[in-house]
Write a protein that holds these residues in place. Structure first.
Motif, PDB file in Angstrom:
ATOM      1  N   ARG A 118     -36.599  49.318  40.490  1.00 48.25           N
ATOM      2  CA  ARG A 118     -36.851  48.099  41.260  1.00 48.25           C
ATOM      3  C   ARG A 118     -35.836  48.006  42.390  1.00 48.25           C
ATOM      4  O   ARG A 118     -34.643  48.122  42.166  1.00 48.25           O
ATOM      5  CB  ARG A 118     -36.733  46.862  40.350  1.00 48.25           C
ATOM      6  CG  ARG A 118     -37.165  45.584  41.047  1.00 48.25           C
ATOM      7  CD  ARG A 118     -36.862  44.315  40.255  1.00 48.25           C
ATOM      8  NE  ARG A 118     -37.399  44.292  38.915  1.00 48.25           N
ATOM      9  CZ  ARG A 118     -38.693  44.107  38.616  1.00 48.25           C
ATOM     10  NH1 ARG A 118     -39.576  43.929  39.567  1.00 48.25           N
ATOM     11  NH2 ARG A 118     -39.093  44.112  37.371  1.00 48.25           N
TER      12      ARG A 118
ATOM     13  N   ASP B 238     -41.690  46.228  46.274  1.00 49.30           N
ATOM     14  CA  ASP B 238     -41.140  45.185  45.399  1.00 49.30           C
ATOM     15  C   ASP B 238     -41.157  43.851  46.131  1.00 49.30           C
ATOM     16  O   ASP B 238     -40.879  43.802  47.336  1.00 49.30           O
ATOM     17  CB  ASP B 238     -39.695  45.537  45.012  1.00 49.30           C
ATOM     18  CG  ASP B 238     -39.652  46.695  44.036  1.00 49.30           C
ATOM     19  OD1 ASP B 238     -40.059  46.511  42.884  1.00 49.30           O
ATOM     20  OD2 ASP B 238     -39.236  47.803  44.455  1.00 49.30           O
TER      21      ASP B 238
ATOM     22  N   PRO C  25     -39.579  36.938  43.430  1.00 51.66           N
ATOM     23  CA  PRO C  25     -40.379  35.835  42.874  1.00 51.66           C
ATOM     24  C   PRO C  25     -40.562  34.717  43.899  1.00 51.66           C
ATOM     25  O   PRO C  25     -39.749  34.574  44.827  1.00 51.66           O
ATOM     26  CB  PRO C  25     -39.528  35.329  41.708  1.00 51.66           C
ATOM     27  CG  PRO C  25     -38.547  36.408  41.411  1.00 51.66           C
ATOM     28  CD  PRO C  25     -38.327  37.150  42.686  1.00 51.66           C
ATOM     29  N   ASN C  26     -41.616  33.931  43.749  1.00 48.29           N
ATOM     30  CA  ASN C  26     -41.838  32.717  44.548  1.00 48.29           C
ATOM     31  C   ASN C  26     -41.792  32.962  46.052  1.00 48.29           C
ATOM     32  O   ASN C  26     -40.973  32.383  46.763  1.00 48.29           O
ATOM     33  CB  ASN C  26     -40.798  31.646  44.186  1.00 48.29           C
ATOM     34  CG  ASN C  26     -40.828  31.317  42.713  1.00 48.29           C
ATOM     35  OD1 ASN C  26     -41.885  31.022  42.165  1.00 48.29           O
ATOM     36  ND2 ASN C  26     -39.692  31.414  42.053  1.00 48.29           N
TER      37      ASN C  26
ATOM     38  N   GLU D 271     -47.202  44.669  38.430  1.00 49.33           N
ATOM     39  CA  GLU D 271     -46.601  43.457  37.844  1.00 49.33           C
ATOM     40  C   GLU D 271     -46.760  42.330  38.840  1.00 49.33           C
ATOM     41  O   GLU D 271     -46.660  42.560  40.054  1.00 49.33           O
ATOM     42  CB  GLU D 271     -45.083  43.616  37.703  1.00 49.33           C
ATOM     43  CG  GLU D 271     -44.574  44.464  36.596  1.00 49.33           C
ATOM     44  CD  GLU D 271     -43.041  44.591  36.693  1.00 49.33           C
ATOM     45  OE1 GLU D 271     -42.363  43.595  37.027  1.00 49.33           O
ATOM     46  OE2 GLU D 271     -42.558  45.700  36.455  1.00 49.33           O
ATOM     47  N   GLY D 272     -46.959  41.100  38.322  1.00 52.05           N
ATOM     48  CA  GLY D 272     -46.916  39.922  39.181  1.00 52.05           C
ATOM     49  C   GLY D 272     -48.278  39.536  39.736  1.00 52.05           C
ATOM     50  O   GLY D 272     -49.320  40.075  39.340  1.00 52.05           O
TER      51      GLY D 272
ATOM     52  N   ASN E 160     -46.154  37.250  47.294  1.00 55.15           N
ATOM     53  CA  ASN E 160     -45.979  37.008  45.855  1.00 55.15           C
ATOM     54  C   ASN E 160     -46.085  35.517  45.563  1.00 55.15           C
ATOM     55  O   ASN E 160     -45.181  34.755  45.886  1.00 55.15           O
ATOM     56  CB  ASN E 160     -44.610  37.549  45.410  1.00 55.15           C
ATOM     57  CG  ASN E 160     -44.415  37.401  43.910  1.00 55.15           C
ATOM     58  OD1 ASN E 160     -45.295  36.905  43.196  1.00 55.15           O
ATOM     59  ND2 ASN E 160     -43.260  37.848  43.433  1.00 55.15           N
TER      60      ASN E 160
ATOM     61  N   GLY F 296     -46.456  34.349  42.493  1.00 58.39           N
ATOM     62  CA  GLY F 296     -46.025  34.106  41.113  1.00 58.39           C
ATOM     63  C   GLY F 296     -44.535  33.782  41.057  1.00 58.39           C
ATOM     64  O   GLY F 296     -43.823  33.922  42.056  1.00 58.39           O
ATOM     65  N   ASN F 297     -44.073  33.375  39.868  1.00 61.88           N
ATOM     66  CA  ASN F 297     -42.650  33.061  39.733  1.00 61.88           C
ATOM     67  C   ASN F 297     -41.865  34.191  39.063  1.00 61.88           C
ATOM     68  O   ASN F 297     -40.777  33.981  38.544  1.00 61.88           O
ATOM     69  CB  ASN F 297     -42.450  31.721  39.015  1.00 61.88           C
ATOM     70  CG  ASN F 297     -43.092  31.722  37.638  1.00 61.88           C
ATOM     71  OD1 ASN F 297     -43.495  32.781  37.141  1.00 61.88           O
ATOM     72  ND2 ASN F 297     -43.194  30.557  37.027  1.00 61.88           N
ATOM     73  N   THR F 298     -42.447  35.398  39.087  1.00 60.93           N
ATOM     74  CA  THR F 298     -41.748  36.587  38.582  1.00 60.93           C
ATOM     75  C   THR F 298     -41.720  37.632  39.698  1.00 60.93           C
ATOM     76  O   THR F 298     -42.431  37.490  40.698  1.00 60.93           O
ATOM     77  CB  THR F 298     -42.507  37.211  37.394  1.00 60.93           C
ATOM     78  OG1 THR F 298     -43.810  37.630  37.867  1.00 60.93           O
ATOM     79  CG2 THR F 298     -42.696  36.224  36.256  1.00 60.93           C
ATOM     80  N   TYR F 299     -40.925  38.685  39.507  1.00 61.88           N
ATOM     81  CA  TYR F 299     -40.996  39.816  40.436  1.00 61.88           C
ATOM     82  C   TYR F 299     -42.413  40.378  40.434  1.00 61.88           C
ATOM     83  O   TYR F 299     -43.120  40.296  39.430  1.00 61.88           O
ATOM     84  CB  TYR F 299     -40.028  40.925  40.015  1.00 61.88           C
ATOM     85  CG  TYR F 299     -38.605  40.650  40.431  1.00 61.88           C
ATOM     86  CD1 TYR F 299     -38.194  40.912  41.734  1.00 61.88           C
ATOM     87  CD2 TYR F 299     -37.682  40.125  39.533  1.00 61.88           C
ATOM     88  CE1 TYR F 299     -36.888  40.654  42.129  1.00 61.88           C
ATOM     89  CE2 TYR F 299     -36.379  39.865  39.917  1.00 61.88           C
ATOM     90  CZ  TYR F 299     -35.991  40.123  41.225  1.00 61.88           C
ATOM     91  OH  TYR F 299     -34.704  39.857  41.606  1.00 61.88           O
TER      92      TYR F 299
END
Ligand code: NAG
Length: 220
Positions: A68, A101, A104-105, A125-126, A164, A166-169
């Protein structure tokens, strides 16, 4: 009759030049490991290639796409490319890839185009809001929210982005149909060119006042 022959000749020339220049060249050999120093190399397909007998596995190899990357930058995204600059064995093959990469947010891969490649992206992911805009005159936004396992394609040359929500990576990988896709980030190219585009031109083009253009130019 003569006019017809000229038209046919023009048609054949147009066809030939589109075949020659429309995309990355097809390799005329197994591979052509790119080499900067033409000494000890052969000249194939218009490029210098390393002598095939001297090619090494490491020239077809890249390691590290599992890591990452730090996304602490103004956009909150980082692109890790694997193109001919990182992997000389890609030369003449017409493909490359990237890992992206996203913080978040709101981590954003800002609007940009690849002048020489379509891009097919898969989310690992995400949650990404992605989209591209069609060319004039429609300029239609075609967009979608993507979740892990979802795949989306950005057609060659069109302005596109990933955001992104979402609230994750978030992590995505993408394949590109060129060994050297090129990137034009719209804001940087327009407001951050070197030297600057005359502010009056940008004020008129974007229907902004000159002061706002100067502000934008100082940001990029
Ligand atoms: C990420 O980069 C920022 C800015 O350069 C730096 O302050 C931070 O320590 C880095 N984080 C990691 C985990 O390396």
């Amino acid at each position: 009759m003569e006019a017809l022959q000229i038209i046919v000749a023009i048609f054949i020339l147009a066809l030939a030049s589109s075949l020659t220049f429309a995309s990355d060249p097809s390799p005329l050999q197994d591979f052509c490991v790119a080499i900067n120093d033409p000494k000890g190399s052969v000249f194939v397909n218009g490029k210098f290639c390393k002598d095939a007998k001297l090619a090494k596995a490491d020239e077809f190899y890249f390691s590290g796409l599992h890591i990452r990357k730090n996304t602490s930058n103004i956009f909150g995204s980082t692109v890790t490319p694997v193109n001919v600059a990182q992997m000389p064995g890609l030369h003449t093959l017409g493909i490359s890839m990237v890992r992206i990469d996203y913080a978040p947010n709101g981590g954003l891969n800002p609007p940009h185009t690849h002048p020489r490649a379509s891009e097919i992206l898969v989310v690992l992911e995400g949650t990404l809001h992605v989209g591209f805009v069609t060319s004039n005159p429609d300029n239609r936004l075609i967009s979608k929210v993507l979740y892990p396992g979802d795949v989306f394609v950005f057609p060659v040359g069109l302005i596109h982005f990933q955001y992104n929500i979402g609230n994750t990576y978030a992590v995505a990988f993408a394949g590109l149909s060129s060994e050297n896709p090129g990137v034009i980030t719209i804001a940087n190219a327009v407001f951050g060119s070197n030297p600057s585009i005359n502010a009056d031109i940008l004020a008129k083009a974007f229907n902004l006042d000159r002061k706002m253009v100067k502000n934008l130019q100082s940001e990029f």
